[in-house]
Design a protein around this motif. Structure first.
Motif, PDB file in Angstrom:
ATOM      1  N   ALA A   1       0.842  -1.203   0.000  1.00 55.14           N
ATOM      2  CA  ALA A   1       0.000   0.000   0.000  1.00 55.14           C
ATOM      3  C   ALA A   1       0.875   1.251   0.000  1.00 55.14           C
ATOM      4  N   PHE A   2       1.985   1.211   0.743  1.00 54.17           N
ATOM      5  CA  PHE A   2       2.895   2.350   0.782  1.00 54.17           C
ATOM      6  C   PHE A   2       3.470   2.636  -0.608  1.00 54.17           C
ATOM      7  N   ALA A   3       3.866   1.567  -1.301  1.00 57.35           N
ATOM      8  CA  ALA A   3       4.434   1.736  -2.639  1.00 57.35           C
ATOM      9  C   ALA A   3       3.401   2.303  -3.605  1.00 57.35           C
ATOM     10  N   ARG A   4       2.156   1.849  -3.499  1.00 61.84           N
ATOM     11  CA  ARG A   4       1.097   2.366  -4.377  1.00 61.84           C
ATOM     12  C   ARG A   4       0.853   3.850  -4.127  1.00 61.84           C
ATOM     13  N   VAL A   5       0.793   4.234  -2.851  1.00 60.39           N
ATOM     14  CA  VAL A   5       0.569   5.641  -2.507  1.00 60.39           C
ATOM     15  C   VAL A   5       1.740   6.492  -2.987  1.00 60.39           C
ATOM     16  N   THR A   6       2.956   5.993  -2.794  1.00 59.07           N
ATOM     17  CA  THR A   6       4.142   6.720  -3.242  1.00 59.07           C
ATOM     18  C   THR A   6       4.128   6.882  -4.757  1.00 59.07           C
ATOM     19  N   GLN A   7       3.780   5.829  -5.458  1.00 58.54           N
ATOM     20  CA  GLN A   7       3.719   5.890  -6.913  1.00 58.54           C
ATOM     21  C   GLN A   7       2.652   6.885  -7.373  1.00 58.54           C
ATOM     22  N   GLN A   8       1.489   6.869  -6.735  1.00 60.15           N
ATOM     23  CA  GLN A   8       0.414   7.803  -7.099  1.00 60.15           C
ATOM     24  C   GLN A   8       0.837   9.240  -6.862  1.00 60.15           C
ATOM     25  N   ARG A   9       1.455   9.508  -5.721  1.00 56.40           N
ATOM     26  CA  ARG A   9       1.901  10.870  -5.420  1.00 56.40           C
ATOM     27  C   ARG A   9       2.987  11.329  -6.390  1.00 56.40           C
ATOM     28  N   THR A  10       3.870  10.416  -6.754  1.00 53.59           N
ATOM     29  CA  THR A  10       4.918  10.759  -7.712  1.00 53.59           C
ATOM     30  C   THR A  10       4.310  11.123  -9.054  1.00 53.59           C
ATOM     31  N   LEU A  11       3.363  10.323  -9.524  1.00 51.89           N
ATOM     32  CA  LEU A  11       2.714  10.608 -10.798  1.00 51.89           C
ATOM     33  C   LEU A  11       1.936  11.923 -10.761  1.00 51.89           C
ATOM     34  N   GLN A  12       1.273  12.211  -9.633  1.00 49.76           N
ATOM     35  CA  GLN A  12       0.559  13.481  -9.495  1.00 49.76           C
ATOM     36  C   GLN A  12       1.528  14.652  -9.556  1.00 49.76           C
ATOM     37  N   ALA A  13       2.662  14.530  -8.873  1.00 47.09           N
ATOM     38  CA  ALA A  13       3.654  15.607  -8.873  1.00 47.09           C
ATOM     39  C   ALA A  13       4.224  15.816 -10.271  1.00 47.09           C
ATOM     40  N   LEU A  14       4.492  14.730 -10.969  1.00 56.76           N
ATOM     41  CA  LEU A  14       5.040  14.850 -12.316  1.00 56.76           C
ATOM     42  C   LEU A  14       4.040  15.484 -13.279  1.00 56.76           C
ATOM     43  N   SER A  15       2.774  15.139 -13.139  1.00 61.56           N
ATOM     44  CA  SER A  15       1.782  15.700 -14.052  1.00 61.56           C
ATOM     45  C   SER A  15       1.495  17.163 -13.743  1.00 61.56           C
ATOM     46  N   ALA A  16       1.739  17.596 -12.506  1.00 64.47           N
ATOM     47  CA  ALA A  16       1.475  18.984 -12.126  1.00 64.47           C
ATOM     48  C   ALA A  16       2.588  19.931 -12.567  1.00 64.47           C
ATOM     49  N   ASP A  17       3.792  19.428 -12.703  1.00 60.78           N
ATOM     50  CA  ASP A  17       4.930  20.282 -13.032  1.00 60.78           C
ATOM     51  C   ASP A  17       5.678  19.697 -14.226  1.00 60.78           C
ATOM     52  N   PRO A  18       5.516  20.294 -15.414  1.00 64.37           N
ATOM     53  CA  PRO A  18       6.184  19.748 -16.602  1.00 64.37           C
ATOM     54  C   PRO A  18       7.715  19.737 -16.492  1.00 64.37           C
ATOM     55  N   ASP A  19       8.284  20.669 -15.744  1.00 66.20           N
ATOM     56  CA  ASP A  19       9.742  20.681 -15.588  1.00 66.20           C
ATOM     57  C   ASP A  19      10.231  19.474 -14.804  1.00 66.20           C
ATOM     58  N   SER A  20       9.418  18.974 -13.891  1.00 62.55           N
ATOM     59  CA  SER A  20       9.850  17.824 -13.101  1.00 62.55           C
ATOM     60  C   SER A  20       9.974  16.581 -13.977  1.00 62.55           C
ATOM     61  N   LEU A  21       9.110  16.458 -14.978  1.00 58.08           N
ATOM     62  CA  LEU A  21       9.218  15.326 -15.888  1.00 58.08           C
ATOM     63  C   LEU A  21      10.543  15.383 -16.646  1.00 58.08           C
ATOM     64  N   ALA A  22      10.929  16.548 -17.098  1.00 62.00           N
ATOM     65  CA  ALA A  22      12.205  16.706 -17.797  1.00 62.00           C
ATOM     66  C   ALA A  22      13.367  16.363 -16.861  1.00 62.00           C
ATOM     67  N   GLN A  23      13.252  16.733 -15.596  1.00 64.28           N
ATOM     68  CA  GLN A  23      14.306  16.419 -14.638  1.00 64.28           C
ATOM     69  C   GLN A  23      14.406  14.910 -14.406  1.00 64.28           C
ATOM     70  N   VAL A  24      13.258  14.246 -14.325  1.00 72.22           N
ATOM     71  CA  VAL A  24      13.266  12.797 -14.145  1.00 72.22           C
ATOM     72  C   VAL A  24      13.870  12.130 -15.373  1.00 72.22           C
ATOM     73  N   GLN A  25      13.514  12.594 -16.562  1.00 73.51           N
ATOM     74  CA  GLN A  25      14.076  12.024 -17.786  1.00 73.51           C
ATOM     75  C   GLN A  25      15.590  12.221 -17.831  1.00 73.51           C
ATOM     76  N   ALA A  26      16.071  13.373 -17.413  1.00 76.84           N
ATOM     77  CA  ALA A  26      17.509  13.629 -17.385  1.00 76.84           C
ATOM     78  C   ALA A  26      18.199  12.701 -16.382  1.00 76.84           C
TER      79      ALA A  26
END
Length: 181
Positions: A3-28
Motif C-alpha cells: 500500500a505504501f508503494a502504491r501511494v508513493t507511486q500515485q503521489r509521484t505521478l501526481q507531482a510529475l503531471s502537475a509540473d512539466p519541468d519535473s518530468l524533464a528532470q526525471v528524464q535527465a
C-alpha cells in the motif's frame, strides 16, 4: 505491491503531471543513470559474473563524490579496448529490456562497443528511440559508409527520409552529402 508503494507511486505521478519541468528532470536523471550503468559495467573485471539485471547496480561501489569524471576514465578504456565487453553487452541488453533507453544511452554504448554486428544493432536501436531526429540516422549512415556496407546504407537512408519530418529533410540531406565531401 504494498500500500505504501502504491501511494508513493500515485503521489509521484501526481507531482510529475502537475509540473512539466519535473518530468524533464526525471528524464535527465534516468538518462544519467543509464549511462552510469553502462560505464560501471564496462569497468567490471573480466572475471565478473554475468549481470543479472539492474539490481546489480545497487551493489556498485560508487564514491560519495562520484561525478562524471568517470566518463573520462571510460573513454580512455574505450580507446584502449580494455573494458569488459561482455558485461557492457549484458548491461545494454538489460536496459533495452527493462527501461526506456535514451539517445544518450545508445551514444555511450556505441562509443564503447567494438563488434560491427553489435554496433549495427545499437545504431538501429538508437534510430528507433526518436525516429524524427536526424543525428542518430546520420551516425548510423556514417558507420555503414565507414564499414563499406553501401547497400545497407541505401536502405537506412530511405528509412530515414520516411521518418524525418519534411521540414528537416533539406538539412538532413545536406548533412548526408557533407559526409562524402
Amino acid at each position: 505491491m504494498s500500500a505504501f508503494a502504491r501511494v508513493t507511486q500515485q503521489r509521484t505521478l501526481q507531482a510529475l503531471s502537475a509540473d512539466p519541468d519535473s518530468l524533464a528532470q526525471v528524464q535527465a536523471l534516468v538518462a544519467h543513470l543509464q549511462t552510469r550503468y553502462i560505464d560501471w559495467a564496462w569497468k567490471l573485471p573480466a572475471s565478473h559474473q554475468p549481470l543479472s539485471a539492474f539490481g546489480e547496480l545497487a551493489h556498485a561501489q560508487f564514491r560519495p563524490d562520484d561525478d562524471d569524471s568517470d566518463m573520462e576514465d571510460s573513454e580512455q578504456c574505450a580507446e584502449s579496448a580494455t573494458g569488459n565487453i561482455e558485461a557492457l553487452r549484458q548491461a545494454y541488453r538489460n536496459v533495452s529490456r527493462h527501461a526506456f533507453p535514451t539517445p544518450g544511452f545508445y551514444r555511450r554504448c556505441i562509443e564503447l562497443e567494438t563488434d560491427a554486428k553489435h554496433l549495427a544493432m545499437l545504431h538501429e536501436m538508437a534510430c528507433r528511440v526518436d525516429e524524427a531526429e536526424s543525428e542518430p540516422w546520420l551516425a548510423y549512415l556514417r558507420f555503414l559508409a565507414e564499414s563499406k556496407q553501401l547497400s545497407q546504407a541505401s536502405d537506412v537512408f530511405w528509412r530515414a527520409t520516411q521518418t524525418i519530418p519534411d521540414a528537416e529533410q533539406p538539412a538532413f540531406e545536406a548533412a548526408y552529402k557533407n559526409m562524402f565531401q
